[in-house]
Design a protein around this motif. Structure first.
Motif, PDB file in Angstrom:
ATOM      1  N   ASP A 105     -34.251  50.763  -7.516  1.00 31.60           N
ATOM      2  CA  ASP A 105     -34.957  51.991  -7.164  1.00 31.60           C
ATOM      3  C   ASP A 105     -34.384  53.123  -8.011  1.00 31.60           C
ATOM      4  OD1 ASP A 105     -36.143  54.213  -6.079  1.00 31.60           O
ATOM      5  OD2 ASP A 105     -35.840  53.614  -3.992  1.00 31.60           O
ATOM      6  N   ALA A 106     -35.162  53.557  -9.002  1.00 32.13           N
ATOM      7  CA  ALA A 106     -34.674  54.575  -9.937  1.00 32.13           C
ATOM      8  C   ALA A 106     -34.396  55.902  -9.257  1.00 32.13           C
ATOM      9  CB  ALA A 106     -35.682  54.769 -11.072  1.00 32.13           C
ATOM     10  N   GLU A 107     -35.008  56.139  -8.086  1.00 31.35           N
ATOM     11  CA  GLU A 107     -34.828  57.417  -7.413  1.00 31.35           C
ATOM     12  C   GLU A 107     -33.525  57.476  -6.617  1.00 31.35           C
ATOM     13  OE1 GLU A 107     -36.764  59.973  -7.788  1.00 31.35           O
ATOM     14  OE2 GLU A 107     -38.209  58.928  -9.075  1.00 31.35           O
ATOM     15  N   THR A 108     -33.087  56.334  -6.084  1.00 31.96           N
ATOM     16  CA  THR A 108     -31.934  56.352  -5.176  1.00 31.96           C
ATOM     17  C   THR A 108     -30.740  55.554  -5.683  1.00 31.96           C
ATOM     18  OG1 THR A 108     -32.825  54.448  -3.949  1.00 31.96           O
ATOM     19  CG2 THR A 108     -33.443  56.656  -3.181  1.00 31.96           C
ATOM     20  N   ASP A 109     -30.977  54.494  -6.449  1.00 41.51           N
ATOM     21  CA  ASP A 109     -29.859  53.660  -6.896  1.00 41.51           C
ATOM     22  C   ASP A 109     -29.095  54.334  -8.027  1.00 41.51           C
ATOM     23  OD1 ASP A 109     -30.700  51.870  -5.092  1.00 41.51           O
ATOM     24  OD2 ASP A 109     -31.453  50.370  -6.495  1.00 41.51           O
ATOM     25  N   GLY A 110     -27.814  54.092  -8.050  1.00 42.10           N
ATOM     26  CA  GLY A 110     -26.987  54.618  -9.134  1.00 42.10           C
ATOM     27  C   GLY A 110     -26.250  55.872  -8.743  1.00 42.10           C
ATOM     28  N   GLY A 111     -25.315  56.255  -9.568  1.00 38.58           N
ATOM     29  CA  GLY A 111     -24.501  57.443  -9.346  1.00 38.58           C
ATOM     30  C   GLY A 111     -23.458  57.539 -10.434  1.00 38.58           C
ATOM     31  N   PRO A 112     -22.552  58.507 -10.334  1.00 40.29           N
ATOM     32  CA  PRO A 112     -21.516  58.646 -11.365  1.00 40.29           C
ATOM     33  C   PRO A 112     -20.658  57.384 -11.468  1.00 40.29           C
ATOM     34  CG  PRO A 112     -21.584  60.573  -9.932  1.00 40.29           C
ATOM     35  CD  PRO A 112     -22.457  59.544  -9.296  1.00 40.29           C
ATOM     36  N   THR A 113     -20.255  57.067 -12.667  1.00 40.43           N
ATOM     37  CA  THR A 113     -19.372  55.924 -12.899  1.00 40.43           C
ATOM     38  C   THR A 113     -18.021  56.417 -13.386  1.00 40.43           C
ATOM     39  OG1 THR A 113     -20.036  55.625 -15.208  1.00 40.43           O
ATOM     40  CG2 THR A 113     -21.364  54.516 -13.535  1.00 40.43           C
ATOM     41  N   LEU A 114     -16.987  55.616 -13.165  1.00 43.61           N
ATOM     42  CA  LEU A 114     -15.643  55.988 -13.606  1.00 43.61           C
ATOM     43  C   LEU A 114     -15.469  55.837 -15.100  1.00 43.61           C
ATOM     44  CD1 LEU A 114     -13.507  54.311 -10.781  1.00 43.61           C
ATOM     45  CD2 LEU A 114     -14.013  56.744 -11.074  1.00 43.61           C
ATOM     46  N   GLY A 115     -16.315  55.029 -15.725  1.00 42.82           N
ATOM     47  CA  GLY A 115     -16.096  54.725 -17.127  1.00 42.82           C
ATOM     48  C   GLY A 115     -14.995  53.684 -17.269  1.00 42.82           C
ATOM     49  N   ALA A 116     -14.777  53.230 -18.461  1.00 39.06           N
ATOM     50  CA  ALA A 116     -13.743  52.218 -18.705  1.00 39.06           C
ATOM     51  C   ALA A 116     -13.055  52.500 -20.031  1.00 39.06           C
ATOM     52  CB  ALA A 116     -14.365  50.819 -18.725  1.00 39.06           C
ATOM     53  N   HIS A 117     -11.722  52.379 -20.043  1.00 36.38           N
ATOM     54  CA  HIS A 117     -10.996  52.479 -21.304  1.00 36.38           C
ATOM     55  C   HIS A 117     -10.013  51.316 -21.392  1.00 36.38           C
ATOM     56  CE1 HIS A 117      -7.379  54.385 -19.398  1.00 36.38           C
ATOM     57  NE2 HIS A 117      -8.301  54.839 -18.562  1.00 36.38           N
ATOM     58  N   PHE A 118      -9.247  51.271 -22.448  1.00 41.78           N
ATOM     59  CA  PHE A 118      -8.439  50.090 -22.753  1.00 41.78           C
ATOM     60  C   PHE A 118      -7.428  49.792 -21.652  1.00 41.78           C
ATOM     61  CE2 PHE A 118      -4.937  47.921 -25.058  1.00 41.78           C
ATOM     62  CZ  PHE A 118      -5.631  46.787 -25.413  1.00 41.78           C
ATOM     63  N   GLU A 119      -6.842  50.818 -21.053  1.00 41.57           N
ATOM     64  CA  GLU A 119      -5.870  50.606 -19.986  1.00 41.57           C
ATOM     65  C   GLU A 119      -6.520  49.939 -18.783  1.00 41.57           C
ATOM     66  OE1 GLU A 119      -2.087  50.499 -18.600  1.00 41.57           O
ATOM     67  OE2 GLU A 119      -2.716  51.279 -20.558  1.00 41.57           O
ATOM     68  N   ASP A 120      -7.788  50.277 -18.508  1.00 39.65           N
ATOM     69  CA  ASP A 120      -8.511  49.623 -17.415  1.00 39.65           C
ATOM     70  C   ASP A 120      -8.667  48.126 -17.684  1.00 39.65           C
ATOM     71  OD1 ASP A 120      -8.856  52.040 -16.047  1.00 39.65           O
ATOM     72  OD2 ASP A 120     -10.670  52.496 -17.188  1.00 39.65           O
ATOM     73  N   LEU A 121      -8.922  47.772 -18.926  1.00 40.91           N
ATOM     74  CA  LEU A 121      -9.047  46.367 -19.274  1.00 40.91           C
ATOM     75  C   LEU A 121      -7.734  45.627 -19.056  1.00 40.91           C
ATOM     76  CD1 LEU A 121     -10.709  44.027 -20.452  1.00 40.91           C
ATOM     77  CD2 LEU A 121     -10.048  44.815 -22.732  1.00 40.91           C
ATOM     78  N   LEU A 122      -6.634  46.263 -19.434  1.00 32.15           N
ATOM     79  CA  LEU A 122      -5.328  45.638 -19.222  1.00 32.15           C
ATOM     80  C   LEU A 122      -5.031  45.490 -17.732  1.00 32.15           C
ATOM     81  CD1 LEU A 122      -3.167  47.450 -21.938  1.00 32.15           C
ATOM     82  CD2 LEU A 122      -4.277  45.211 -22.078  1.00 32.15           C
ATOM     83  N   ASP A 123      -5.398  46.506 -16.939  1.00 31.38           N
ATOM     84  CA  ASP A 123      -5.190  46.414 -15.489  1.00 31.38           C
ATOM     85  C   ASP A 123      -6.022  45.285 -14.892  1.00 31.38           C
ATOM     86  OD1 ASP A 123      -3.490  48.555 -15.685  1.00 31.38           O
ATOM     87  OD2 ASP A 123      -4.980  50.042 -15.042  1.00 31.38           O
ATOM     88  N   LEU A 124      -7.269  45.136 -15.334  1.00 27.73           N
ATOM     89  CA  LEU A 124      -8.118  44.054 -14.829  1.00 27.73           C
ATOM     90  C   LEU A 124      -7.558  42.704 -15.236  1.00 27.73           C
ATOM     91  CD1 LEU A 124     -10.758  43.120 -13.492  1.00 27.73           C
ATOM     92  CD2 LEU A 124     -11.885  43.378 -15.722  1.00 27.73           C
ATOM     93  N   PHE A 125      -7.080  42.624 -16.461  1.00 24.96           N
ATOM     94  CA  PHE A 125      -6.477  41.383 -16.949  1.00 24.96           C
ATOM     95  C   PHE A 125      -5.290  40.978 -16.070  1.00 24.96           C
ATOM     96  CE2 PHE A 125      -3.199  39.323 -19.525  1.00 24.96           C
ATOM     97  CZ  PHE A 125      -3.895  38.263 -20.077  1.00 24.96           C
ATOM     98  N   ALA A 126      -4.426  41.946 -15.787  1.00 23.31           N
ATOM     99  CA  ALA A 126      -3.244  41.648 -14.972  1.00 23.31           C
ATOM    100  C   ALA A 126      -3.622  41.314 -13.530  1.00 23.31           C
ATOM    101  CB  ALA A 126      -2.294  42.847 -15.012  1.00 23.31           C
ATOM    102  N   ALA A 127      -4.594  42.061 -12.966  1.00 24.24           N
ATOM    103  CA  ALA A 127      -4.983  41.825 -11.574  1.00 24.24           C
ATOM    104  C   ALA A 127      -5.599  40.446 -11.395  1.00 24.24           C
ATOM    105  CB  ALA A 127      -5.965  42.912 -11.133  1.00 24.24           C
ATOM    106  N   ASP A 128      -6.486  40.053 -12.277  1.00 22.19           N
ATOM    107  CA  ASP A 128      -7.099  38.727 -12.173  1.00 22.19           C
ATOM    108  C   ASP A 128      -6.070  37.620 -12.370  1.00 22.19           C
ATOM    109  OD1 ASP A 128      -9.510  39.883 -11.695  1.00 22.19           O
ATOM    110  OD2 ASP A 128     -10.362  39.522 -13.691  1.00 22.19           O
ATOM    111  N   ARG A 129      -5.151  37.804 -13.317  1.00 21.72           N
ATOM    112  CA  ARG A 129      -4.116  36.793 -13.559  1.00 21.72           C
ATOM    113  C   ARG A 129      -3.216  36.636 -12.334  1.00 21.72           C
ATOM    114  NH1 ARG A 129      -1.140  34.443 -17.958  1.00 21.72           N
ATOM    115  NH2 ARG A 129      -2.711  35.223 -19.389  1.00 21.72           N
ATOM    116  N   ASN A 130      -2.815  37.766 -11.742  1.00 23.14           N
ATOM    117  CA  ASN A 130      -1.949  37.701 -10.560  1.00 23.14           C
ATOM    118  C   ASN A 130      -2.648  37.049  -9.397  1.00 23.14           C
ATOM    119  OD1 ASN A 130       0.099  38.990 -11.974  1.00 23.14           O
ATOM    120  ND2 ASN A 130      -0.511  41.037 -11.266  1.00 23.14           N
ATOM    121  N   ALA A 131      -3.967  37.378  -9.214  1.00 20.51           N
ATOM    122  CA  ALA A 131      -4.711  36.786  -8.099  1.00 20.51           C
ATOM    123  C   ALA A 131      -4.859  35.281  -8.265  1.00 20.51           C
ATOM    124  CB  ALA A 131      -6.105  37.432  -8.022  1.00 20.51           C
TER     125      ALA A 131
END
Length: 304
Positions: free
Chosen positions: A273-299
């Protein structure tokens, strides 16, 4: 006897040929008429579609060139426009067949040829993007998100030169002179100036990506065109650009990303629904990728 037999044969042949001609004319006859709407009264520019009574139009059956007739308002299209809403953008005069180009509405089929007819919201604009990466199957009417990716930041120095006329320079000189007189006055007391506190600035780790527009409607798609080997038709090739309806406040970021960044479009599901779905996003940068990498590996390591 012979003449009578010939007469019967001739009558039968005439009936057969007559029936064949009648059947052929029936099968290749003209198309059924199209009901074109004509105005019973003047309708002023700026009138909302919802304020136009149904009896304001007369239904006139017409036949003729299909392309010509498709540029006028029909009963089916009128009902679709009434449901979607819209506004009259040019005066409609009494006894005049109503062209589609005088009604702005998202349900107007002429939006494909005249994108501005779909801009019923004054806060929207249409921009043309030439350097955007898009799915090859994209078509007009699809909804997309626009994402910009930045590899690195480069500091640039900009000089702003403001032209000033003689009067402005004279006023500035007078203000400087008054300030100097005040500064040397023995009765003046210096006022301490507080030290401004620096505003914290987010320093992202590059590369980074950010959604800058969500649920943008594709108004038009441009493709390479080549003539077929037989020379009787055009063959559509790769996408070379798209026209997109976006918020007016976002046009500077979008055009900057299209010119100097890596801009991509992701096609949305028709269930969004283009009228209601969506909103601001945090964006992603390289540090976020490293955090995701570490979180998935630890889990995964903890689950073993």
């Amino acid at each position: 006897m012979v003449n009578k037999r010939l007469l019967i044969i001739g009558a039968v042949v005439a009936l057969i040929f007559g029936g064949a001609i009648f059947a052929l004319s029936f099968m290749t006859g003209t198309e059924p008429p199209v009901e074109i709407l004509a105005a019973r009264q003047d309708i002023s520019e700026g009138t909302l579609v919802g304020d136009i009574p149904d009896d304001a139009f007369a239904r006139i059956p017409l036949t003729g060139d299909e392309i010509l007739l498709s540029s006028y308002l029909t009963e089916t299209v009128w009902q679709q426009i009434r449901l979607a809403g819209g506004i009259v953008i040019s005066d409609i005069y009494q006894y005049e067949a109503v062209p589609l180009s005088v009604i702005a509405s998202n349900a107007n089929p002429k939006v494909v040829d005249i994108p501005r007819l779909g801009l019923t919201d004054p806060s929207l604009v249409v921009v043309s993007l030439k350097n955007v990466s898009v799915p090859n199957g994209i078509k007009a009417g699809d909804y997309i998100d626009l994402i910009v990716a930045v590899e690195s930041a480069q500091e640039q120095v900009f000089s702003l030169v403001q032209t000033q006329n003689f009067d402005t320079l004279t006023e500035a000189a007078a203000e400087i002179e008054e300030t100097a007189d005040t500064a040397i006055s023995p009765t003046s007391t210096p006022v301490p100036t507080p030290t401004p506190e620096p505003t914290p600035v987010v320093e992202p780790d590059y590369p980074l990506a950010k959604v800058i527009v969500m649920s943008a409607r594709v108004a038009d798609v441009q493709r390479d065109r080549t003539v077929s080997a037989s020379g009787d038709r055009l063959v559509l090739g790769e996408v070379t650009g798209i026209d997109v309806v976006i918020p007016r406040v976002a046009q500077e970021f979008v055009l900057m990303a299209d010119t100097a960044g890596n801009l991509a479009a992701s096609m949305l599901s028709p269930m969004v629904d283009a009228e209601t779905d969506g909103g601001p996003t945090l964006g992603a940068h390289f540090e976020d990728l490293l955090d995701l990498f570490a979180a998935d590996r630890n889990a995964l390591e903890e689950s073993e």
